[in-house]
Design a protein around this motif. Sequence first.
Motif, mmCIF file in Angstrom:
data_model
loop_
_atom_site.group_PDB
_atom_site.id
_atom_site.type_symbol
_atom_site.label_atom_id
_atom_site.label_comp_id
_atom_site.label_asym_id
_atom_site.label_seq_id
_atom_site.Cartn_x
_atom_site.Cartn_y
_atom_site.Cartn_z
ATOM 1 N N ARG A 176 -10.075 16.023 3.041
ATOM 2 C CA ARG A 176 -9.081 16.888 3.703
ATOM 3 C C ARG A 176 -8.190 16.078 4.629
ATOM 4 O O ARG A 176 -7.301 16.623 5.272
ATOM 5 C CB ARG A 176 -9.789 17.973 4.500
ATOM 6 N N ILE A 177 -8.511 14.781 4.742
ATOM 7 C CA ILE A 177 -7.713 13.912 5.609
ATOM 8 C C ILE A 177 -7.138 12.772 4.765
ATOM 9 O O ILE A 177 -7.864 12.168 3.961
ATOM 10 C CB ILE A 177 -8.569 13.306 6.745
ATOM 11 N N ALA A 178 -5.861 12.501 4.957
ATOM 12 C CA ALA A 178 -5.241 11.357 4.287
ATOM 13 C C ALA A 178 -4.795 10.351 5.328
ATOM 14 O O ALA A 178 -4.480 10.713 6.472
ATOM 15 C CB ALA A 178 -4.053 11.809 3.442
ATOM 16 N N LEU A 179 -4.792 9.094 4.922
ATOM 17 C CA LEU A 179 -4.302 8.018 5.785
ATOM 18 C C LEU A 179 -3.171 7.319 5.063
ATOM 19 O O LEU A 179 -3.284 7.045 3.869
ATOM 20 C CB LEU A 179 -5.415 6.989 6.037
ATOM 21 N N VAL A 180 -2.102 7.033 5.770
ATOM 22 C CA VAL A 180 -1.034 6.212 5.202
ATOM 23 C C VAL A 180 -0.991 4.950 6.052
ATOM 24 O O VAL A 180 -0.683 5.015 7.246
ATOM 25 C CB VAL A 180 0.329 6.945 5.216
ATOM 26 N N LEU A 181 -1.370 3.835 5.436
ATOM 27 C CA LEU A 181 -1.538 2.591 6.198
ATOM 28 C C LEU A 181 -0.346 1.671 5.984
ATOM 29 O O LEU A 181 -0.048 1.278 4.860
ATOM 30 C CB LEU A 181 -2.852 1.916 5.783
ATOM 31 N N GLY A 182 0.314 1.339 7.072
ATOM 32 C CA GLY A 182 1.563 0.577 6.996
ATOM 33 C C GLY A 182 1.385 -0.928 6.949
ATOM 34 O O GLY A 182 0.256 -1.437 6.848
ATOM 35 N N SER A 183 2.512 -1.616 7.053
ATOM 36 C CA SER A 183 2.580 -3.087 6.949
ATOM 37 C C SER A 183 1.468 -3.798 7.698
ATOM 38 O O SER A 183 1.360 -3.664 8.918
ATOM 39 C CB SER A 183 3.898 -3.612 7.533
ATOM 40 N N GLY A 184 0.656 -4.532 6.988
ATOM 41 C CA GLY A 184 -0.384 -5.349 7.612
ATOM 42 C C GLY A 184 -1.546 -4.537 8.163
ATOM 43 O O GLY A 184 -2.456 -5.087 8.771
ATOM 44 N N LEU A 185 -1.537 -3.206 7.950
ATOM 45 C CA LEU A 185 -2.574 -2.361 8.551
ATOM 46 C C LEU A 185 -3.457 -1.701 7.491
ATOM 47 O O LEU A 185 -4.205 -0.775 7.770
ATOM 48 C CB LEU A 185 -1.913 -1.279 9.436
ATOM 49 N N GLY A 186 -3.352 -2.196 6.271
ATOM 50 C CA GLY A 186 -4.055 -1.568 5.147
ATOM 51 C C GLY A 186 -5.530 -1.911 5.046
ATOM 52 O O GLY A 186 -6.243 -1.328 4.231
ATOM 53 N N GLY A 187 -5.999 -2.839 5.873
ATOM 54 C CA GLY A 187 -7.367 -3.336 5.771
ATOM 55 C C GLY A 187 -8.429 -2.256 5.882
ATOM 56 O O GLY A 187 -9.490 -2.354 5.262
ATOM 57 N N PHE A 188 -8.128 -1.211 6.637
ATOM 58 C CA PHE A 188 -9.106 -0.140 6.851
ATOM 59 C C PHE A 188 -9.608 0.426 5.522
ATOM 60 O O PHE A 188 -10.794 0.742 5.376
ATOM 61 C CB PHE A 188 -8.494 0.975 7.703
ATOM 62 N N ALA A 189 -8.707 0.525 4.557
ATOM 63 C CA ALA A 189 -9.074 1.114 3.263
ATOM 64 C C ALA A 189 -10.135 0.278 2.544
ATOM 65 O O ALA A 189 -10.922 0.808 1.761
ATOM 66 C CB ALA A 189 -7.836 1.287 2.392
ATOM 67 N N ALA A 194 -8.558 10.087 1.869
ATOM 68 C CA ALA A 194 -7.706 9.495 0.833
ATOM 69 C C ALA A 194 -6.750 8.575 1.563
ATOM 70 O O ALA A 194 -5.986 9.022 2.415
ATOM 71 C CB ALA A 194 -6.938 10.587 0.101
ATOM 72 N N ALA A 195 -6.829 7.283 1.258
ATOM 73 C CA ALA A 195 -6.014 6.327 2.016
ATOM 74 C C ALA A 195 -4.986 5.649 1.131
ATOM 75 O O ALA A 195 -5.316 5.119 0.067
ATOM 76 C CB ALA A 195 -6.916 5.269 2.656
ATOM 77 N N MET A 196 -3.758 5.678 1.576
ATOM 78 C CA MET A 196 -2.713 4.920 0.891
ATOM 79 C C MET A 196 -2.660 3.540 1.508
ATOM 80 O O MET A 196 -2.346 3.402 2.699
ATOM 81 C CB MET A 196 -1.343 5.585 1.075
#
Length: 279
Positions: free
Chosen positions: A24-37, A77-79
């Motif tokens: 029910r929660i999505a993440l949109v991970l920006g420049s250089g911040l995608g590591g969380f996924a 769900a992480a982008m």
Amino acid sequence: MPDQFTLADSVAQLILTRTPLRPRIALVLGSGLGGFADSLTDATRIPYAEIPSFPQSTAIGHAGRLVIGTADGVPVAAMQGRVHLYEGYSAQDVTFPIRVFGRMGIRAVILTNAAGGINLSYSQGALVLIRDHINLQGANPLVGPNDDRFGVRFPDMTQAYTRAYREIAREEVHKQGMTLHEGVYAGLLGPSYETPAEIEYLRRIGADLVGMSTVAEVIAARHMGIKVLAISCVTNMAAGILDQPLSHAEVMETGERVKNTFEALLRAILPRVAKDVGE
Ligand code: HPA
């Protein structure tokens, strides 16, 4: 060609066939911040190229895949990477993933981005909660006939960035002994960085941060009633503030430097947002 609602719905159903999770929660991970996924467990990783109609990111530093997994038991769900208007995509293209999220049952989206700091109390590496935005992108994803199945013609943007979520973020940051600023994000088209005169103008109209993303996604999310939390990482001070040129390398380096802090913050926030959306 099916309409955007039908397309988003069918893509959402397709994605859901790939995972037993129902985030029910999505993440949109920006420049250089995608590591969380990368740290998500029970993860299904789907390159954007394998998702019909999904725009492909061309920006360096954007992995370009959707990761559905759990963070400490919370399904998300992480982008990992997003697309931008400056890549030549329309505001509708840029927000297609948000439309798909809406049809997947996403109720809250946490957006992250790299931004230039305009407010002089910020410094490189600072994390800033976005309180509001100023749309200077010359585009809006809702232009064109309105599809009432998504939302109303004229959505209210008074509380675009959910106040209760900002409160949660502040509380969690406080517990970790960190500082979190709050500010207004000016969204520009890019891809050239701003001139010092433009930054001075943005400061005078009330902007604390400047970037080239997020605004269209927030508008589409609010159109569908999805709650929003957005956090900027000040990867550089904006043009003209320091006596030095801006570079994408600097943006990426700062993203890398704050990676751990940023991920810790997301991890702390997620269970509380999950509770709000009934997970
Ligand atoms: N300006 C616009 N976008 C940005 C910046 C900036 O200074 N830094 C990171 N994204």
